[in-house]
Design a protein around this motif. Structure first.
Motif, short mmCIF file in Angstrom:
data_model
loop_
_atom_site.label_atom_id
_atom_site.label_comp_id
_atom_site.label_asym_id
_atom_site.label_seq_id
_atom_site.Cartn_x
_atom_site.Cartn_y
_atom_site.Cartn_z
N LYS A 92 69.22 86.01 -21.08
CA LYS A 92 68.19 85.18 -20.45
C LYS A 92 68.07 83.85 -21.18
N PRO A 93 67.76 82.76 -20.47
CA PRO A 93 67.53 81.47 -21.11
C PRO A 93 66.08 81.39 -21.61
N VAL A 94 65.89 80.90 -22.85
CA VAL A 94 64.54 80.87 -23.42
C VAL A 94 64.12 79.48 -23.89
N VAL A 95 65.09 78.62 -24.20
CA VAL A 95 64.78 77.26 -24.66
C VAL A 95 65.72 76.28 -23.95
N GLY A 96 65.15 75.22 -23.35
CA GLY A 96 65.95 74.25 -22.62
C GLY A 96 66.05 72.92 -23.32
N GLU A 97 67.15 72.22 -23.08
CA GLU A 97 67.33 70.88 -23.64
C GLU A 97 66.75 69.84 -22.69
#
Length: 591
Positions: A92-97
């Motif tokens: 799962k993605p948890v931190v985005g740029e």
């Protein structure tokens, strides 16, 4: 089973609260491992917890497998890799740029060419292409998905790799070396300075990633590079790494627009292939995403400003670009809905589903609806030709009585496809809920899916006449409701005042305007007899004036035949009809 001892229980509880005593970051290369080690040391000296450890993998795909196997915990991935990591491994993605305030947590996929070239989005077939890597978002998924969606690239049997290898005249697609089409898809790749790692999906391949794909173009290996909107500006005008291209100027490159135009590299907001989701940090489903953000947020608070001892969002010190995070990142933000579907968005997922279709779920046959004996014969020949080329699914020809009958059978799922004229496409959509899948082009230089309506007469000066002198002439039409054979010419004559229907009775008005006509029709109820006066039916004289190919004067070719055989004085057809049936292309009219 014995209960764990007090010390062990405390350790397990601590791992549960913190998500682990350390976060193991997966690096994909030696330079990235070096930067990760420096970040770990900087975090430790600043007292940031939990501690950061570095695990080295060989590629992003390898790192995803290590994370799934609990041998690593986190890595930053692009959209294509996020899709695969989520779909195949449950990450799962948890931190985005975030790259800048204007584009936020997204960026733009663009196609770049040299300004001196003549390549456009409509002339990509046969050119040499540079890609960031197999299954990468802007380097593969977006451009290939766009080419498929727009009908420029045909994919049979879900074999996308074969379709791309046939479409381009050689490519560098890092990561395609283990595929059946590596000869074509890796043809432009060069590996490192010693020739090692050719076509690897890693920095060993000099043409890997954004800068590498642009380098492939800049060094003349390829004709087009599929990269992100900032790639050219990040690698020109003195910003290129010392190892190559220091003299490159951004003004020497242009972007390809979807509408066929070309634009300056700064105009990516208006000229791009797609807007795509930003890179994101992914972890296992059971990992605390909030913990990962707090760790990285403390890091960016201390190490993302100028003058700090360590630079999280710069890779210059390591002789590479985009290590651990993209160098263009301005900040990291927490992802609220931690699913790959929500992060990637509906449009991107739709494109991915089109690219990653399952060949095992294809139907055995594509049932094609045909309307006449000659069409059945050609359909059969097409089926045999496709089968010899091992194209899937196989073609199966199914006969019907009329276009409307085909529409009914498609709606009932008894057949799958049929070729229709403009007015029938309208009926198919409005009445039967069908959608167009592909359009015809009538000239190599024309990509508009359109054609011109013309009125054709014989070159005979003794019987010459103009459009203003059509009254009383004998007319040949492709069929009632045909765009070029009926709708446009009749509409034009009404608009110019030559035909004036009473009480909206267009049929009677047309029958009184022309001396006689052949206007084939499917439902002849209350149909003026003069509109069928010139029709001849089949070779036995049957099926006169029917709206299919059993009437020899039906369709554009039939209307032209009506003129050629001197049955009529004027034929209303497409602009290509005469060329399609003269100069040896069709020397005899045979059904």
């Amino acid at each position: 089973m014995r209960a764990p001892s007090g010390a062990l229980w405390l350790l397990l509880a601590l791992r549960t609260v913190l998500g682990g005593m350390e976060v193991r970051w997966c690096a994909t290369s030696d330079p990235e491992q070096h930067k990760c080690g420096n970040m770990s040391e900087a975090f430790r000296e600043a007292g940031i917890q939990p501690s950061l450890l570095c695990v080295q993998g060989t590629s992003a795909d390898h790192c995803v497998r290590l994370i799934a196997a609990q041998e690593a915990d986190a890595i930053t991935l692009d959209g294509g890799a996020i899709y695969e990591a989520g779909k195949e491994h449950g990450l799962k993605p948890v931190v985005g740029e975030v790259y800048d305030q204007e584009v936020g947590t997204s960026y733009y996929a663009v196609a770049v060419v040299r300004r001196s070239s003549h390549v456009t989005i409509d002339t990509l077939k046969g050119v040499k292409s540079c890609h960031t890597g197999i299954n990468r978002t802007v380097g593969w998924n977006v451009p290939v998905g766009y080419l498929v969606e727009s009908g420029r690239l045909s994919v049979m049997g879900c074999d996308v790799l074969k379709a791309v290898s046939d479409y381009f005249g050689g490519s560098c697609v890092p990561g395609a070396g283990e595929t059946r089409y590596s000869e074509s898809l890796c043809r432009l790749c060069r590996g490192d300075s010693s020739g090692e790692g050719v076509c690897d999906k890693s920095p060993l391949e000099r043409y890997y990633d954004y800068s590498g794909a642009f380098r492939c173009l800049a060094e003349g290996a390829g004709d087009v590079a599929f990269v992100k909107h900032s790639t050219v500006l990040e690698n020109t005008d003195g910003k290129t790494l010392p190892s190559w291209g220091q003299a490159l100027l951004s003004q020497d490159f242009e972007l390809l627009c979807r509408d066929g135009r070309r634009a300056d590299v700064t105009e990516w907001r208006q000229c791009h292939l797609a807007r795509v989701p930003a890179h994101a940090v992914v972890v296992r489903a059971d990992t605390d995403g909030g913990l990962i953000f707090r760790l990285l947020n403390e890091g960016q608070r201390l190490f993302s400003h100028e003058g700090s001892s360590f630079q999280m969002f710069s890779s210059e010190a390591y002789g590479q670009k985009d290590l651990l995070f993209k160098d263009s990142t301005s900040e990291l933000v927490p992802i609220t809905t931690q699913t790959y579907e929500a992060w990637l968005g509906h449009e991107y997922l739709h494109a991915m589903k089109g690219l990653l279709c399952d060949p095992n779920r294809l139907p055995l046959y594509l049932r094609w609806c045909v309307l006449s004996t000659p069409e059945i014969q050609k359909c059969g020949d097409m089926a045999v030709a496709f089968r010899r080329q091992r194209l899937k699914p196989e073609i199966q020809c199914v006969s019907a009585k009329s276009p409307q009958h085909c529409m009914e059978r498609i709606q009932a799922e008894q057949v799958d496809a049929v070729t229709l004229s403009g007015e029938d496409i309208y009926t198919a959509g409005k009445t039967y809920g069908l959608v167009p899948a592909a359009g015809e082009h009538y000239a190599p230089e024309d990509s508009s899916n359109s054609y011109y309506v013309v009125a054709v007469v014989r070159r005979d000066s003794s019987h010459a006449f103009t459009l203003d002198e059509l009254r009383g002439k004998r007319s040949c039409h492709a069929g009632f409701g045909s765009p070029a054979g009926w709708d446009v010419p009749v509409g034009a004559l009404i608009q110019r005042g030559f035909i004036r229907p009473k009480d909206c009775d267009v049929l009677t008005a047309v029958s009184e305007f022309f001396n006689a006509s052949c206007v084939p029709v499917n439902n002849p109820k209350n149909y003026p007899s003069s509109l069928c006066a010139l029709c001849v039916g089949d070779e036995q004289g049957r099926n006169k004036c029917v709206g299919n190919s059993q009437e020899r004067y039906y369709g554009y070719r039939g209307a032209f035949r009506c003129l050629v055989e001197n049955a009529g004085d004027v034929a209303f057809v497409r602009h290509t009809t005469v060329f399609d049936n003269t100069n040896g292309i069709c020397v005899r009219f045979e059904d």
